[in-house]
Design an enzyme around this catalytic site. Structure first.
Site, PDB file in Angstrom:
ATOM      1  N   LYS A  38      38.790  38.887  46.965  1.00  0.00           N
ATOM      2  CA  LYS A  38      40.238  38.999  47.175  1.00  0.00           C
ATOM      3  C   LYS A  38      40.713  38.362  48.485  1.00  0.00           C
ATOM      4  O   LYS A  38      41.815  37.821  48.559  1.00  0.00           O
ATOM      5  CB  LYS A  38      40.662  40.475  47.155  1.00  0.00           C
ATOM      6  N   GLU A  74      50.362  44.956  45.802  1.00  0.00           N
ATOM      7  CA  GLU A  74      49.924  45.994  44.870  1.00  0.00           C
ATOM      8  C   GLU A  74      48.403  46.040  44.933  1.00  0.00           C
ATOM      9  O   GLU A  74      47.778  45.052  45.323  1.00  0.00           O
ATOM     10  CB  GLU A  74      50.379  45.664  43.444  1.00  0.00           C
ATOM     11  N   SER A  76      31.704  39.427  41.893  1.00  0.00           N
ATOM     12  CA  SER A  76      33.007  39.384  42.563  1.00  0.00           C
ATOM     13  C   SER A  76      33.125  40.340  43.743  1.00  0.00           C
ATOM     14  O   SER A  76      33.887  40.091  44.666  1.00  0.00           O
ATOM     15  CB  SER A  76      34.116  39.659  41.548  1.00  0.00           C
TER      16      SER A  76
HETATM   17  C1  LIG Z   1      40.162  43.016  41.896  1.00  0.00           C
HETATM   18  C2  LIG Z   1      38.789  42.792  41.484  1.00  0.00           C
HETATM   19  C3  LIG Z   1      38.481  42.201  40.239  1.00  0.00           C
HETATM   20  C4  LIG Z   1      39.510  41.864  39.208  1.00  0.00           C
HETATM   21  O1  LIG Z   1      40.489  40.953  39.595  1.00  0.00           O
HETATM   22  P1  LIG Z   1      40.476  39.449  39.126  1.00  0.00           P
HETATM   23  O2  LIG Z   1      41.804  38.937  39.565  1.00  0.00           O
HETATM   24  O3  LIG Z   1      40.329  39.444  37.634  1.00  0.00           O
HETATM   25  O4  LIG Z   1      39.338  38.787  39.788  1.00  0.00           O
HETATM   26  C5  LIG Z   1      37.164  41.948  39.941  1.00  0.00           C
HETATM   27  N1  LIG Z   1      36.174  42.274  40.806  1.00  0.00           N
HETATM   28  C6  LIG Z   1      36.427  42.866  41.991  1.00  0.00           C
HETATM   29  C7  LIG Z   1      35.283  43.217  42.878  1.00  0.00           C
HETATM   30  C8  LIG Z   1      37.738  43.142  42.371  1.00  0.00           C
HETATM   31  O5  LIG Z   1      37.964  43.724  43.552  1.00  0.00           O
END
Ligand SMILES: *Cc1c(COP(=O)(O)O)cnc(C)c1O
Length: 396
Positions: free
Chosen positions: A90, A112, A378
Site C-alpha cells: 500500500k 478509507e 502483498s
Molecule cells: C489491502 C491489501 C490487499 C488488497 O488490496 P488490493 O488493492 O487488491 O491489492 C491485499 N493484500 C494486502 C496485504 C493488503 O493490505
C-alpha cells in the site's frame, strides 16, 4: 493499444469512467488534468524514487523458494511486498499520491481502509510529509484489525468508524467520499486501490507498477528472461495485482492469475468473489463488476480477510478478465488459512491473509517443471495474528 492504459475518459473497454456527484467535479477534474504531468515530472520522479528506496526499502526481494519449488515442481518465486515499510504494498501508492497532493497544495489527507494497511500507510506518509490525516474504517474492521488501529492513532491520524451497512471497506469508502464532498478545497482523498472514478484506477496502477518493473529486472538477473510464465496475485480492489501484472499484460507470454476471496464459497451467501459473481454496475464512481441483487442493490460481501472484503473490483480487472488477459480464481477462507500455515512452515514467512489467497493457487494449477512462477506476497501477517491464533488448536 496498451491494455493497461485507459482511454482519456478513464475507460478500460466498457469499464471505468467517472460517475461522481456535482460537488466533486472540481476535485476530480483537477486530478484528471494534472496527474500525468505531475507524475512524469523529473523532480517528482526523483523524490518518489528516493523515498521508495531509502524509506520504504525498495527494491523488495524476489525470493526463490526452494521448498515450494520442490513441492510444486516448478520454479516458485515470492515477490516480498511484505518487507516494505509498514508491511504491505500500500505504501507505494500512498507516497505517490501524497507527494502529488502536496504539489496540488492540499493540506489535509483523508483515506478509507479495510484491513488497516492502507490507513497505516497513509498515516505513516502523512507523518513523514507533515499533513493532517483522517482515516475512515468500518466498525467491524476496527474490531478485527486492532493493532493497525492503534498504529494509525500513534502515527497521529484520526480514525473514524463507519457504522452503516456491513461496517467494512465499502462503508468506509462511502464515508470518505461524503467527507470529501463536505471539504473539497484543501483536502485530497487518497484511495487505496485501483478503484474509484478516473483517474484513480490508472494513477494507483502506475504507482504500484513498480512491483512488476522490479520483477522483470530481477528475473532478468536470476533467470535471464523478463517474462515469467505465471504471475499470481490476490485481488480486493486489485492494486497489488495490477502492480504485479502491469509490465507483463502485453508481453504475449505471461499467464496472469487474479485470486479473489470466495469467503465460505462462491455458492454461499458469504463471499466476496466480485468478478466471478458480479454484474456490471456502478460503485464508488466507476463502472465495473459488482455483487448486486436483481434490482441493483449492493450485496454485502464477506471474507475472512478484511483487505479482500469488497463487493466491487477495479475496472481494469473487469476489462482484463473479459478479454481473457487475466484468469480469475476464487479461494475460500479455509484454503487461504491452510496456505498461510503452509508457507509459514515451509519458508518461515507469515503472510497476510490476503496474500494467502494467492498462495493457495499453487495447489490448484498444474505447472511444468520449467515454469517460472511469481506469487506476489502483498503483505505480512502480523495484523492477522488474532485470526491465525484461533486456528492453532486445529493445526498439527
Ligand atoms: C489491502 C491489501 C490487499 C488488497 O488490496 P488490493 O488493492 O487488491 O491489492 C491485499 N493484500 C494486502 C496485504 C493488503 O493490505
Amino acid at each position: 493499444m496498451k491494455h493497461f492504459n485507459p482511454d482519456e475518459k478513464g475507460y478500460y473497454g466498457q469499464y471505468g469512467g467517472a460517475f461522481i456527484p456535482e460537488m466533486l467535479q472540481a476535485n476530480i477534474i483537477e486530478l484528471q488534468e494534472h496527474y500525468l504531468t505531475i507524475i512524469k515530472d523529473e523532480s517528482f520522479i526523483v523524490e518518489y524514487q528516493q523515498l521508495l528506496k531509502d524509506y520504504v526499502g525498495r527494491p523488495t526481494p524476489l525470493f526463490y523458494s526452494n521448498n515450494l519449488s520442490k513441492q510444486y515442481n516448478a520454479k516458485i518465486y515470492l515477490k516480498r511486498e511484505d518487507l516494505n515499510h509498514t508491511g504491505a504494498h500500500k505504501i507505494n501508492n500512498t507516497i505517490g499520491q501524497i507527494l502529488l497532493a502536496k504539489r496540488l497544495n492540499k493540506k489535509r489527507i483523508i483515506a478509507e481502509t479495510g484491513a488497516g494497511q492502507h490507513g497505516v500507510a497513509t498515516a505513516t506518509t502523512c507523518a513523514l510529509l507533515g499533513l493532517e490525516c483522517t482515516v475512515f474504517m468500518g466498525a467491524v474492521d476496527i474490531e478485527r484489525q486492532k493493532p493497525n488501529v492503534e498504529r494509525m492513532k500513534m502515527l497521529g491520524a484520526e480514525v473514524v468508524p463507519a457504522l452503516s451497512g456491513s461496517q467494512t471497506l465499502k462503508d468506509a469508502t462511502n464515508e470518505a467520499i461524503r467527507e470529501w464532498i463536505n471539504n473539497p478545497k484543501d483536502t485530497h482523498y487518497v484511495i487505496g486501490s485501483v478503484v474509484g472514478p478516473h483517474p484513480y484506477p490508472d494513477m494507483v496502477a502506475k504507482f504500484q507498477s513498480i512491483i512488476s518493473e522490479e520483477i522483470a529486472k530481477q528475473l532478468m538477473e536470476k533467470e535471464n528472461t523478463d517474462k515469467p510464465d505465471y504471475v499470481i496475485a490476490c485481488v480486493g480492489g486489485g492494486s497489488n495485482a495490477m502492480g504485479a501484472f502491469y509490465h507483463f499484460i502485453d508481453n504475449g507470454h505471461t499467464k496472469l492469475i487474479a485470486v479473489e476471496a470466495a469467503g465460505k464459497g462462491v455458492d454461499t451467501e458469504e463471499t466476496a468473489a466480485s468478478i466471478t459473481l458480479g454484474q456490471k454496475g456502478i460503485i464508488h464512481g466507476s463502472m465495473t463488476y459488482l455483487m448486486q441483487t436483481a434490482d441493483g442493490q449492493i450485496i454485502e460481501p464477506y471474507s475472512i480477510s478484511a483487505g479482500l472484503d469488497y463487493p466491487g473490483i477495479g475496472p481494469a480487472h473487469a476489462y482484463l478478465s473479459d478479454i481473457g488477459k487475466v484468469t480469475v480464481e476464487a479461494v475460500t477462507d479455509e484454503e487461504a488459512i491452510q496456505a498461510a500455515f503452509h508457507l509459514t512452515k515451509t519458508d518461515g514467512i507469515i503472510p497476510a491473509l490476503e496474500s494467502a489467497h494467492a498462495l493457495a493457487i499453487l495447489e490448484k494449477v498444474k505447472f511444468n517443471p520449467s515454469d517460472i512462477v511469481v506469487v506476489n506476497v502483498s503483505g505480512r501477517g502480523d495484523k492477522d495474528m488474532l485470526t491465525y491464533s484461533k486456528y492453532f488448536t486445529h493445526e498439527k
